[in-house]
Design a protein around this motif. Structure first.
Motif, PDB file in Angstrom:
ATOM      1  N   UNK A 321      46.417  22.669  39.994  1.00 36.56           N
ATOM      2  CA  UNK A 321      47.664  21.992  39.621  1.00 36.56           C
ATOM      3  C   UNK A 321      48.139  22.319  38.218  1.00 36.56           C
ATOM      4  N   UNK A 322      47.278  22.954  37.408  1.00 31.53           N
ATOM      5  CA  UNK A 322      47.726  23.421  36.083  1.00 31.53           C
ATOM      6  C   UNK A 322      47.966  24.929  36.070  1.00 31.53           C
ATOM      7  N   UNK A 323      47.995  25.534  37.257  1.00 36.67           N
ATOM      8  CA  UNK A 323      48.254  26.974  37.352  1.00 36.67           C
ATOM      9  C   UNK A 323      47.261  27.782  36.516  1.00 36.67           C
ATOM     10  N   UNK A 324      45.988  27.404  36.575  1.00 37.03           N
ATOM     11  CA  UNK A 324      44.960  28.129  35.817  1.00 37.03           C
ATOM     12  C   UNK A 324      44.058  28.977  36.712  1.00 37.03           C
ATOM     13  N   UNK A 325      44.036  28.654  38.028  1.00 38.04           N
ATOM     14  CA  UNK A 325      43.129  29.387  38.923  1.00 38.04           C
ATOM     15  C   UNK A 325      43.579  30.848  39.027  1.00 38.04           C
ATOM     16  N   UNK A 326      42.660  31.756  38.781  1.00 41.09           N
ATOM     17  CA  UNK A 326      42.952  33.195  38.891  1.00 41.09           C
ATOM     18  C   UNK A 326      43.366  33.833  37.585  1.00 41.09           C
ATOM     19  N   UNK A 327      43.594  33.032  36.544  1.00 36.42           N
ATOM     20  CA  UNK A 327      44.028  33.613  35.266  1.00 36.42           C
ATOM     21  C   UNK A 327      42.841  33.980  34.378  1.00 36.42           C
ATOM     22  N   UNK A 328      43.142  34.773  33.346  1.00 34.34           N
ATOM     23  CA  UNK A 328      42.143  35.171  32.333  1.00 34.34           C
ATOM     24  C   UNK A 328      40.966  35.914  32.946  1.00 34.34           C
ATOM     25  N   UNK A 329      41.231  36.744  33.952  1.00 29.64           N
ATOM     26  CA  UNK A 329      40.165  37.611  34.470  1.00 29.64           C
ATOM     27  C   UNK A 329      39.949  38.741  33.457  1.00 29.64           C
ATOM     28  N   UNK A 330      38.688  39.037  33.197  1.00 32.96           N
ATOM     29  CA  UNK A 330      38.367  40.060  32.187  1.00 32.96           C
ATOM     30  C   UNK A 330      37.451  41.145  32.750  1.00 32.96           C
ATOM     31  N   UNK A 331      37.658  42.343  32.258  1.00 35.54           N
ATOM     32  CA  UNK A 331      36.710  43.438  32.478  1.00 35.54           C
ATOM     33  C   UNK A 331      36.323  43.942  31.090  1.00 35.54           C
ATOM     34  N   UNK A 332      35.284  44.738  31.004  1.00 38.24           N
ATOM     35  CA  UNK A 332      34.936  45.322  29.724  1.00 38.24           C
ATOM     36  C   UNK A 332      35.391  46.780  29.670  1.00 38.24           C
TER      37      UNK A 332
END
Lengths: 546, 242
Positions: A321-332
């Motif tokens: 509900x805060x539109x956070x799921x799936x964000x800030x995915x990181x790779x190196x």
């Protein structure tokens, strides 16, 4: 502090003794619990990787009744795995994913596992700890975010997991200095070359840390140095949860339900609690009820499952509900530079992970960017070596000649800490998979700090090889690892789960895998994921979580 | 310095002519040249575990039949694969047969660029595009172009400089990276290529005790010995062989 060689077996994990010295497959499957689908289990875990299996093993010992759903097979390394680069395909997650952004990330063998054991069945084996600074990069360096927990909250978990894998390596001088339970492995000629080159440039390297047995450890054999770590260890010398935690979990009542793809976490709209999970097995939909659900599917599949689990309370995906799921995915950033020498290096021998340096891990303002990188040796087999050659545009006669020259080469790689960005995210694509579920779409773009970090790290590798008097070099820009996507944080507006891994707004839903990492450090992620699962289990035991 | 210790033969310094390489004396390599003339990885199969042996030997002995590509696509793409891998003579590794198998079985690598079709559609489009280039030269198929013409088309593909028709339907540079990946995987999964590059191959359950660490010595007795001279007679004599 634990001293190398003063090693005691782990106290609450009999896994190494439950294996057989002469057969690689699990020996206690005939004793595995089978829960009825009408029975509500205490905890349903989605994904049998580093997070899920470690968590299940811990809680099973406290009497929890647990089922793990795993999309892929329950491997028997003798029967299912081969000592062959191309033949390792089945252990990689190769269902389709759409990739985009200005710097798309290649998926599959590079970063995604499937089957019991997860990506650790094919990870190289490096298990460095995160540094204390990794948990407070906003406070220290003014970038990204601080974690809601500190290194010291995880230190005991790091130590416990290192004893269980077990980890072999030299005394570690970087971050929080520490010893490892097994002594360092001998190194091959190719790694010795990197060591010498680094030393000549004033760069310190250390052997390890790798989760590969180097001594007596229950019924786990010693490493035979055959060089196929990334293709699945047929020896049972390299750690994965399939052998480090699952045998003990099964002994304490865990059922692992393989070939079972979770497609929806179901929510009871009246109570706001999750009731269980719908999954597909043999083409049929099933429902397993549970008192609590822990999603441990990693940085792509965890967000995908939550986004696909819509309800009246969560029309945009569970816990979203805060539109956070799936964000800030990181790779190196994992650029590699190969170097050519007159003598034969024969990279195919010895484990690909051998020596590494964290001398550039922390922020140094003189470099012009925040945070840093680590340096590690890697050893591409022929197909991967062809990627190095073609990355510089060679084909035809030139391809063949650089390939023929392979045995004269050795390779260094870096892991650059890249910044978490909200638009580097997993969403659902229009395309559907074989289960009728929308496939994941992963968009990834570098920011300026990322580019500066990668450029600097590449320059350092080239200096090392120049110091070693390499005759020629080849460079490939690439990426490694996946974390983030359901990050933990201090407020529901900026994160998906709280510091105890519980989804904001859903009291019995937890995320316990690499997707909760708010930042990624410059360390390989396997150890920190297991350590987080260990800490989370401790919290539950202490009833610090309602 | 011995011929393969220096680096003058590397493509970054000039063009290496493979006809200067030693001829293979034992086992097979593609085109029978290589750096390890007395090495045959397939002589080691008795040291491999059963599952691996079955897979790798099967790869050599049971070349998969064409099931994905059609009659028109096969000669075009065979010529393209040969050009990419510089296979101008027998014996050839049947690269396209393995590519066909992978596409037919939908055994993809786990990702699709947002601006690309499926890998299957990418390969079919590349076949059409190559034949379009042949048509511009007044020929029916890429397969009947002479070597330097094929090379020129492939060079432009590599540079992303093919336009119009089939090429306009996708990102040409990405298409190049995809087909190169398939071709290299097929070629370097084959034991004949391992002979050429001196790869030890499957190493379970035998493993290695001599892996170059100073206290353990250099190499196993069975490992590939690099030629010490490009001249086969000189090489034999200097190695003390018959």
């Amino acid at each position: 502090m634990l001293k190398t060689g003063s090693f005691a077996m782990p106290e609450a994990n009999d896994s190494p003794f439950l294996l057989d010295m002469h057969e690689r497959g699990l020996q206690n499957l005939d004793r595995m619990a089978r829960y009825d689908e009408k029975e509500t289990v205490d905890l349903l875990v989605i994904g049998a990787g580093a997070g899920g299996v470690t968590l299940a093993q811990r809680l099973a010992r406290k009497g929890w009744r647990i089922v793990i759903l795993e999309k892929g097979p329950l491997w028997d390394p003798d029967r299912d795995w081969v000592s062959d680069e191309k033949g390792a395909g089945p252990i990689y997650w190769t269902d389709n994913r759409i990739i985009g952004g200005t710097d798309p990330i290649q998926m599959g063998k590079n970063n995604s596992g499937v089957g019991v054991g997860g990506s650790m069945t094919h990870f190289a084996g490096y298990v460095p700890r995160f540094h204390p600074s990794d948990f407070e990069v906003r406070s220290r360096d003014g970038v990204a975010v601080d974690w809601p927990i500190s290194y010291w909250d995880l230190k005991a978990s790091f130590e416990r997991v290192e004893r269980e894998l077990p980890v072999a390596g030299q005394r570690w001088p970087w971050g929080d200095p520490h010893d490892y339970p097994h002594k360092p492995h001998p190194i091959a000629g190719a790694a010795a070359k990197a060591w010498q080159g680094a030393k000549d440039c004033g760069i310190e390297m250390r052997v390890g840390p790798v989760s590969i047995t180097n001594g007596v450890f229950g019924n786990r054999p010693h490493c035979i140095y055959r060089g196929f770590c990334l293709q699945g260890c047929k020896v049972n010398a390299k750690a994965s949860p399939l052998i480090t935690h699952l045998p003990d979990a099964i002994e304490h009542g865990v059922e692992v339900r393989a070939d079972s793809m979770a497609i929806r976490v179901e929510l009871d709209d009246a109570s706001g609690r999750v009731s269980g999970v719908t999954y597909v097995h043999d083409g049929q939909e099933h429902f397993q009820p549970a008192d609590a659900v822990a999603v441990c599917g990693y940085a792509i599949e965890t967000p995908r499952l939550l986004l696909n689990s819509t309800s009246r309370r969560f029309p945009h995906g569970l816990a979203n509900n805060s539109d956070q799921v799936g964000r800030y995915v990181m790779v190196q950033g994992a650029t590699q530079v190969a170097a050519r020498f007159p003598e034969l290096m024969r990279m195919y021998k010895a484990p690909p992970p051998e020596v590494s340096s964290e001398q550039f891990y922390e922020t140094d303002e003189s470099r012009g960017f925040a945070r840093g990188f680590s340096i590690q040796t890697v050893s591409p087999l022929p197909i991967a070596w062809a990627e190095h050659v073609t990355a510089e545009g060679h084909w035809g006669l030139a391809l063949r000649e650089y390939m023929r020259d392979w045995n004269h080469w050795t390779v260094l790689g870096v892991l650059c800490e890249l910044m978490p960005q909200p638009e580097n995210r997993v969403t659902l694509a229009d395309q559907k998979d074989q289960f009728g579920m929308p496939v994941a779409s992963f968009s990834h773009s570098l920011c300026d700090n990322d580019k500066a970090n990668i450029a600097y790290a590449t320059k350092v590798m080239q200096e090392i090889w120049s110091g070693a008097e390499a005759q020629d070099t080849l460079k490939i820009d690439r990426y490694a690892h996946l974390v983030g996507g359901c990050r933990m944080g201090s407020t529901p507006e900026e994160s998906v789960v709280d510091s105890s891994h519980r989804a904001w707004d859903v009291p019995n839903l937890f995320v316990v895998d690499g997707s909760v990492l708010p930042t990624e450090g410059a360390a390989n992620p396997a150890l920190v994921i297991m350590a987080l699962a260990d800490r989370f289990a401790t919290l539950l035991e202490e009833k610090n979580v309602a | 310095m011995k011929p393969f210790q220096d680096a003058e033969h590397l493509p970054s310094r000039g063009t290496w002519d493979p006809s200067q390489l030693p001829r293979q004396r034992k086992g097979k390599t593609p085109q029978m040249h290589g750096r390890y003339p007395d090495y045959d990885v397939l002589a080691e199969v008795d040291h491999w575990d059963d599952v691996t042996r079955k897979l790798v030997v099967g790869r050599v002995e049971n070349v998969p039949p064409y099931r994905f590509f059609g009659e028109r696509e096969v000669p075009t793409l065979e010529a393209f694969c040969d050009c990419l891998t510089a296979q101008d003579d027998e014996p050839r590794i049947p690269v396209l047969a393995y590519v066909d198998e992978k596409l037919f079985e939908n055994d993809g690598d786990g990702y699709q660029y947002f601006d690309m079709p499926t890998d299957q559609e990418t390969w079919r489009t590349v076949a059409r595009g190559l034949d379009d280039e042949a048509a511009k030269l007044g020929r029916d198929s890429f397969a009947v172009l002479v070597a330097h013409e094929q090379h020129e088309v492939v060079h432009r593909f590599d540079q992303g400089e093919l336009y119009g028709g089939a090429w306009a339907t996708f990102n040409v540079s990405r298409a190049w990276s995809i087909v190169v990946r398939y071709v290299c995987e097929a070629f370097y999964a084959h034991p004949w290529a391992w002979n050429e590059i001196g790869f030890g191959g499957p190493a379970y359950p035998r493993g290695y005790a001599a892996f170059g660490s100073p206290q353990l010595g250099e190499e196993e007795h069975w490992e590939a010995k690099e030629a010490v001279d490009v001249d086969a007679m000189q090489d034999t004599q200097r190695k003390g062989l018959d």
